[in-house]
Scaffold this motif. Sequence first.
Motif, PDB file in Angstrom:
ATOM      1  N   MET A  85      27.696  73.098  15.053  1.00  0.00           N
ATOM      2  CA  MET A  85      27.961  74.031  16.143  1.00  0.00           C
ATOM      3  C   MET A  85      28.608  73.266  17.287  1.00  0.00           C
ATOM      4  O   MET A  85      28.062  72.263  17.766  1.00  0.00           O
ATOM      5  CB  MET A  85      26.668  74.692  16.616  1.00  0.00           C
ATOM      6  N   ALA A  86      29.783  73.726  17.711  1.00  0.00           N
ATOM      7  CA  ALA A  86      30.523  73.081  18.794  1.00  0.00           C
ATOM      8  C   ALA A  86      30.071  73.633  20.138  1.00  0.00           C
ATOM      9  O   ALA A  86      29.709  74.814  20.255  1.00  0.00           O
ATOM     10  CB  ALA A  86      32.025  73.291  18.617  1.00  0.00           C
ATOM     11  N   HIS A  87      30.085  72.774  21.156  1.00  0.00           N
ATOM     12  CA  HIS A  87      29.728  73.167  22.510  1.00  0.00           C
ATOM     13  C   HIS A  87      31.009  73.576  23.241  1.00  0.00           C
ATOM     14  O   HIS A  87      31.841  72.725  23.574  1.00  0.00           O
ATOM     15  CB  HIS A  87      29.030  72.025  23.246  1.00  0.00           C
ATOM     16  N   LEU A  88      31.156  74.870  23.503  1.00  0.00           N
ATOM     17  CA  LEU A  88      32.360  75.368  24.164  1.00  0.00           C
ATOM     18  C   LEU A  88      32.284  75.102  25.662  1.00  0.00           C
ATOM     19  O   LEU A  88      31.222  75.227  26.274  1.00  0.00           O
ATOM     20  CB  LEU A  88      32.523  76.871  23.916  1.00  0.00           C
ATOM     21  N   PRO A  89      33.403  74.780  26.282  1.00  0.00           N
ATOM     22  CA  PRO A  89      33.414  74.624  27.745  1.00  0.00           C
ATOM     23  C   PRO A  89      33.397  75.986  28.430  1.00  0.00           C
ATOM     24  O   PRO A  89      33.458  77.036  27.797  1.00  0.00           O
ATOM     25  CB  PRO A  89      34.726  73.875  27.999  1.00  0.00           C
ATOM     26  N   ALA A  90      33.316  75.954  29.736  1.00  0.00           N
ATOM     27  CA  ALA A  90      33.316  77.205  30.506  1.00  0.00           C
ATOM     28  C   ALA A  90      34.682  77.870  30.423  1.00  0.00           C
ATOM     29  O   ALA A  90      35.714  77.191  30.449  1.00  0.00           O
ATOM     30  CB  ALA A  90      32.952  76.921  31.964  1.00  0.00           C
ATOM     31  N   PRO A  91      34.753  79.198  30.318  1.00  0.00           N
ATOM     32  CA  PRO A  91      36.059  79.888  30.259  1.00  0.00           C
ATOM     33  C   PRO A  91      36.833  79.690  31.547  1.00  0.00           C
ATOM     34  O   PRO A  91      36.266  79.607  32.649  1.00  0.00           O
ATOM     35  CB  PRO A  91      35.682  81.354  30.047  1.00  0.00           C
ATOM     36  N   THR A  92      38.148  79.621  31.403  1.00  0.00           N
ATOM     37  CA  THR A  92      39.028  79.462  32.556  1.00  0.00           C
ATOM     38  C   THR A  92      39.761  80.746  32.913  1.00  0.00           C
ATOM     39  O   THR A  92      40.275  80.873  34.024  1.00  0.00           O
ATOM     40  CB  THR A  92      40.060  78.353  32.285  1.00  0.00           C
ATOM     41  N   THR A  93      39.847  81.688  31.988  1.00  0.00           N
ATOM     42  CA  THR A  93      40.538  82.956  32.235  1.00  0.00           C
ATOM     43  C   THR A  93      39.527  84.002  32.680  1.00  0.00           C
ATOM     44  O   THR A  93      38.511  84.221  32.012  1.00  0.00           O
ATOM     45  CB  THR A  93      41.258  83.449  30.965  1.00  0.00           C
ATOM     46  N   ILE A  94      39.753  84.623  33.809  1.00  0.00           N
ATOM     47  CA  ILE A  94      38.872  85.663  34.337  1.00  0.00           C
ATOM     48  C   ILE A  94      39.268  86.990  33.708  1.00  0.00           C
ATOM     49  O   ILE A  94      40.379  87.485  33.930  1.00  0.00           O
ATOM     50  CB  ILE A  94      38.948  85.731  35.871  1.00  0.00           C
ATOM     51  N   LEU A  95      38.385  87.560  32.917  1.00  0.00           N
ATOM     52  CA  LEU A  95      38.658  88.825  32.239  1.00  0.00           C
ATOM     53  C   LEU A  95      38.183  89.989  33.095  1.00  0.00           C
ATOM     54  O   LEU A  95      37.148  89.890  33.767  1.00  0.00           O
ATOM     55  CB  LEU A  95      37.966  88.860  30.877  1.00  0.00           C
ATOM     56  N   PRO A  96      38.888  91.101  33.112  1.00  0.00           N
ATOM     57  CA  PRO A  96      38.453  92.259  33.912  1.00  0.00           C
ATOM     58  C   PRO A  96      37.239  92.943  33.287  1.00  0.00           C
ATOM     59  O   PRO A  96      36.976  92.830  32.089  1.00  0.00           O
ATOM     60  CB  PRO A  96      39.687  93.177  33.888  1.00  0.00           C
ATOM     61  N   ARG A  97      36.483  93.658  34.114  1.00  0.00           N
ATOM     62  CA  ARG A  97      35.329  94.405  33.639  1.00  0.00           C
ATOM     63  C   ARG A  97      35.769  95.649  32.883  1.00  0.00           C
ATOM     64  O   ARG A  97      36.815  96.237  33.175  1.00  0.00           O
ATOM     65  CB  ARG A  97      34.448  94.838  34.822  1.00  0.00           C
ATOM     66  N   GLU A  98      34.964  96.023  31.898  1.00  0.00           N
ATOM     67  CA  GLU A  98      35.261  97.252  31.164  1.00  0.00           C
ATOM     68  C   GLU A  98      34.951  98.479  32.009  1.00  0.00           C
ATOM     69  O   GLU A  98      35.656  99.487  31.957  1.00  0.00           O
ATOM     70  CB  GLU A  98      34.444  97.292  29.871  1.00  0.00           C
ATOM     71  N   LYS A  99      33.886  98.405  32.819  1.00  0.00           N
ATOM     72  CA  LYS A  99      33.461  99.543  33.632  1.00  0.00           C
ATOM     73  C   LYS A  99      33.382  99.111  35.094  1.00  0.00           C
ATOM     74  O   LYS A  99      33.249  97.919  35.394  1.00  0.00           O
ATOM     75  CB  LYS A  99      32.096 100.066  33.168  1.00  0.00           C
ATOM     76  N   PRO A 100      33.460 100.046  36.019  1.00  0.00           N
ATOM     77  CA  PRO A 100      33.394  99.675  37.444  1.00  0.00           C
ATOM     78  C   PRO A 100      32.016  99.146  37.813  1.00  0.00           C
ATOM     79  O   PRO A 100      31.027  99.359  37.109  1.00  0.00           O
ATOM     80  CB  PRO A 100      33.710 100.995  38.167  1.00  0.00           C
ATOM     81  N   LEU A 101      31.960  98.458  38.931  1.00  0.00           N
ATOM     82  CA  LEU A 101      30.691  97.920  39.415  1.00  0.00           C
ATOM     83  C   LEU A 101      29.726  99.048  39.745  1.00  0.00           C
ATOM     84  O   LEU A 101      30.125 100.075  40.307  1.00  0.00           O
ATOM     85  CB  LEU A 101      30.926  97.062  40.658  1.00  0.00           C
TER      86      LEU A 101
END
Length: 327
Positions: A85-101
Amino acid sequence: MAVEAAAPVKVTAEQLGIIAADDYEGQLEFDVGNLSAFDPTPIEPSRFSGEGAEEALMETARAITQSLANKLFSLPSEPVTGGRMAHLPAPTTILPREKPLPKPAPLTKWQQFAQKKGITKRKRSKLVFDENSQEWKRRYGYGRGNDELDTPIIEAGAHAKPGEDPFSSLAKERKERIKRNRKQQADNLKSHVKGGGTLPPTLKLSASLPESGKGGLKRKRKDAKDEIKVAHIQAGVSTASMGKFDKRLAGEKPGERSVTGKRRKFMAVTDTKAERSKVASLADKFLRERSDDILDVRKAIGKFEADAREERHAAKKAGGAGGKGGR
């Protein structure tokens, strides 16, 4: 002495016996945290159009995926069941939310009062020392400590009326306090619904009912009908038989009271045969799983051979003794 945990090691594709294919020739931007790779260069329309467009798209997707896989093999990893199992780093691309806050829930009257007065909430113990019994009891609920009604003698106050029962007055005040708290709770639910919040069907139904002859929260006729229907279904499957032996209402469709979750099945108390078979199956399963621990094959074979040697020795000895006696 504590043993330090082993640090993650890097495993290459060659060590795992994987032959790496050709990487993508263009410039790629990797986001390994999201398992994605991007090519920011402009697309060549002539390459991805015409007869060989499908092959070009497949080759580009394969090359980019191969480059991403090579990045994954260079990450620190640790052994797990079935591989590594590989240890993934933190994501760098900010993905939008599917639903509003979600909208913040409106404050209750007590929260508004505490915020205005600067009252901070602090956690209190669930137990309190009862002076009458000299024991620790619950602060609230049944059998709570320092209950006024458990006091044997109550001193009359300065404004007490002659002949008035103080215990009856305390019980009446308690009932009024409970009634007032329930009314405040219903008002908080109504304000929550007015602010755009949602409630479970049972709470929606209770908040829609009128109180003290006054109209409750105004709602659409269709919404009220749906809420009553959902509350009726929930009440129908809340009995001991989960609605199986309850009387059906007029116009109720078959299967409308179906239970969404799985129901636990219990064995009949009088069925001893099924119970014996279940116990026997559990014992067989236990013996099969731990057969190596229970039976030592080598020890059993050795004991069998030792018994066979002793029998041969005893038979030979008995035969020799018989021959000497015959002489």
